[in-house]
Design an enzyme around this catalytic site. Sequence first.
Site, PDB file in Angstrom:
ATOM      1  N   LYS A 156       0.843  -1.198   0.000  1.00 35.35           N
ATOM      2  CA  LYS A 156       0.000   0.000   0.000  1.00 35.35           C
ATOM      3  C   LYS A 156       0.883   1.254   0.000  1.00 35.35           C
ATOM      4  CE  LYS A 156      -3.404   2.425   2.770  1.00 35.35           C
ATOM      5  NZ  LYS A 156      -4.306   2.436   3.906  1.00 35.35           N
ATOM      6  N   GLU A 198      10.564  -4.645   4.468  1.00 30.03           N
ATOM      7  CA  GLU A 198      10.685  -6.062   4.110  1.00 30.03           C
ATOM      8  C   GLU A 198      10.329  -6.283   2.637  1.00 30.03           C
ATOM      9  OE1 GLU A 198       9.085  -4.773   6.666  1.00 30.03           O
ATOM     10  OE2 GLU A 198       9.288  -5.982   8.475  1.00 30.03           O
ATOM     11  N   GLY A 243      -4.848  -1.671   4.876  1.00 33.37           N
ATOM     12  CA  GLY A 243      -4.037  -2.803   4.409  1.00 33.37           C
ATOM     13  C   GLY A 243      -4.681  -4.145   4.699  1.00 33.37           C
ATOM     14  N   ARG A 244      -5.196  -4.322   5.912  1.00 36.95           N
ATOM     15  CA  ARG A 244      -5.768  -5.630   6.289  1.00 36.95           C
ATOM     16  C   ARG A 244      -7.174  -5.847   5.714  1.00 36.95           C
ATOM     17  NH1 ARG A 244      -4.716  -2.208  10.217  1.00 36.95           N
ATOM     18  NH2 ARG A 244      -6.343  -1.311  11.510  1.00 36.95           N
ATOM     19  N   GLU A 294      -4.881  -6.285  14.723  1.00 38.44           N
ATOM     20  CA  GLU A 294      -4.342  -4.984  14.309  1.00 38.44           C
ATOM     21  C   GLU A 294      -5.462  -3.936  14.326  1.00 38.44           C
ATOM     22  OE1 GLU A 294      -2.533  -3.995  10.280  1.00 38.44           O
ATOM     23  OE2 GLU A 294      -0.702  -4.468  11.347  1.00 38.44           O
ATOM     24  N   HIS A 348      -5.201 -32.831  18.152  1.00 40.78           N
ATOM     25  CA  HIS A 348      -4.096 -33.674  18.601  1.00 40.78           C
ATOM     26  C   HIS A 348      -2.922 -32.843  19.094  1.00 40.78           C
ATOM     27  CE1 HIS A 348      -6.087 -37.293  17.172  1.00 40.78           C
ATOM     28  NE2 HIS A 348      -6.579 -36.488  16.251  1.00 40.78           N
ATOM     29  N   LYS A 390       9.202  -0.365  14.071  1.00 40.19           N
ATOM     30  CA  LYS A 390       9.776  -0.058  12.749  1.00 40.19           C
ATOM     31  C   LYS A 390      10.853   1.003  12.905  1.00 40.19           C
ATOM     32  CE  LYS A 390       5.663  -0.738   9.856  1.00 40.19           C
ATOM     33  NZ  LYS A 390       4.678  -0.094   8.998  1.00 40.19           N
TER      34      LYS A 390
HETATM   35  O1  F6P Z   1       3.211  -2.589   9.673  1.00 37.88           O
HETATM   36  C1  F6P Z   1       1.886  -2.954   9.571  1.00 37.88           C
HETATM   37  C2  F6P Z   1       1.371  -2.729   8.184  1.00 37.88           C
HETATM   38  O2  F6P Z   1       1.307  -1.373   7.907  1.00 37.88           O
HETATM   39  C3  F6P Z   1       0.035  -3.386   7.960  1.00 37.88           C
HETATM   40  O3  F6P Z   1      -1.024  -2.639   8.410  1.00 37.88           O
HETATM   41  C4  F6P Z   1       0.049  -3.600   6.479  1.00 37.88           C
HETATM   42  O4  F6P Z   1      -0.909  -4.536   6.086  1.00 37.88           O
HETATM   43  C5  F6P Z   1       1.461  -4.079   6.294  1.00 37.88           C
HETATM   44  O5  F6P Z   1       2.220  -3.333   7.222  1.00 37.88           O
HETATM   45  C6  F6P Z   1       2.022  -3.881   4.919  1.00 37.88           C
HETATM   46  O6  F6P Z   1       1.996  -2.548   4.524  1.00 37.88           O
HETATM   47  P1  F6P Z   1       2.179  -2.130   3.019  1.00 37.88           P
HETATM   48  O7  F6P Z   1       1.085  -2.746   2.232  1.00 37.88           O
HETATM   49  O8  F6P Z   1       2.129  -0.632   3.013  1.00 37.88           O
HETATM   50  O9  F6P Z   1       3.516  -2.647   2.566  1.00 37.88           O
END
Ligand code: F6P
Length: 563
Positions: free
Chosen positions: A214, A220, A275-276, A361, A392, A521
């Site tokens: 987003k 990452e 995002g979620r 979240e 199990h 972060k």
């Molecule tokens: O760090 C949390 C977050 O911002 C989430 O809310 C989001 O889904 C995820 O990181 C990834 O963010 P992006 O889509 O901006 O890379």
Amino acid sequence: MSQSNDTPTLTSSPAWINLEQHYSAINTKKMKILFAEDKDRFSKFSLHFESILFDYSKNRITKETMQHLLSLAKQCNVTQWRDKMFSGEKINNTEGRAALHTALRNRSNTPVYVDGIDVMPKVQAVLDKMETFARKVRQGDWKGYTGERITDIVNIGIGGSDLGPKMVCRALTQYHHERLNIHFLSNVDSSHAESILKGEELNPETTLFVVASKTFTTQETLRNALTAKKWFLDWGATEKDVAKHFVAISTNKKEVTAFGIDPDNMFEFWDWVGGRYSLWSAIGLSIVLAVGMKHFIELLEGAHAMDQHFQEAPLEKNIPVIMGLLGIWYNNFFKAESSAVLPYDYYLREFPAYLEQADMESNGKSVDREGRRIDYSTGSIVWGAEGNNGQHAFYQLIHQGTKLIPTDFIIGATTHATCNQHHRNILVSNFLAQTEALMIGRSQEETRQQLKAAGVKLKDVEERIPHMEFEGNQPSNSIIFKELTPRTLGSLIAMYEHKIFVQGIIWNLNSYDQWGVELGKHLTEKVLEELESGNDIYQHDSSTKGLLEQYRTFRNETKRGQK
Ligand code: F6P
């Protein structure tokens, strides 16, 4: 309930106090007695939505409980807040944004306004672009730089840009295009990239990377995308070939361009999509590539149908409302700390992980929407796994531990897998038996009789009874659907999204921000600087400093050993 300084807080409100009193009156009541007292309990406490049955009769509730909980929903203006969300009001107040994931699947195509502009034409335009692109890839018309057809798609993203599309792709495995393999790369641990790129023996000439972020600033994701690009170029491809193998999904055109992805290869979405909650947007591109636009639209339609149910059904017949209220009942009155989601469906195995982010979240907050510290517990700890495997492993604690863990059991009546009916019958028997066992338990006397009948020596019987007694009275919801189709899946996901919304409103939270992820972060950036420079730049507590030094020592020893 919208709170100001002169209105009562949630916990001193009339509906809450009534619930506390009611809790004292019924919290020891046994569900099995409630079932014995009312032969119609199942039909009274279950709801149908299309081909989904939601049975909530195995909960520690009576008709009166539900009346009190529904009064709480009314007192907290759940319906008014719901209408604000659907109409595009900026209910994400800390970021000044609407929360309009529902517009992405608004298949009625009625106008939805953000800042006075109807967003539906933009939504449709992106869907059209996704469809055109996916069709080319699926039909083999989109060629890699050596003229080969695409065979592998790697979605690079994390959090909502990974969990939603991954969960849906796994759930709809049976609808996948047979030539296309879909991979999900999220973890910055290079072992993940390596296990996909090398471990699955991908061929750069036939691999398409979908970089999903987003913000397009997520460390990452960008790191993994760079690694993928290097792997691609190392094979012998050139910068100009990148356009055929890398596309982006983002709200941030500037960063996408800066990264080196052609803006023509960018699929847009907007800041009013959290995002979620984004799998319905361009973030769903990997889903479209995997299962085709027709099935993606069916997914959207299923969610839209659930949106309409949430908007139109009276509160007492409204599945997300009932789910949300039951969660409040256990979290705030029984003081349950967690709740488990237990799909008895292999294809839904990613559903608990997806819900962990969606729920925790959203509602893991300790100040209300006005920023005031709150005096009640919010956000349940959501966890789970495939139900049959869990039996199990961790079910012991649910059956006999000291904690109350409300559970959602989920199962489909049929499977897409080549159906061996005996497999299915075993699975379904386990599903049914577990919810029954959790509810009825086994008394000391019943245990005694069973041990005797099994021929256990009399002197051992009394010793064993305390270990083999089950208190029971453990609550569960059972969700049974006919078949895991895209439409059903869409409805199921939207049902949980709205459950989370209802709880957020009752707790007076902003469910659509996530400031809690920021501090980690920020500190990561500082520590990274230290690791890369080798200098101590910042002050740390003795633990963090000790760990950092140990890491450096191990790393240096390993490097020396490699020379
Ligand atoms: O760090 C949390 C977050 O911002 C989430 O809310 C989001 O889904 C995820 O990181 C990834 O963010 P992006 O889509 O901006 O890379």
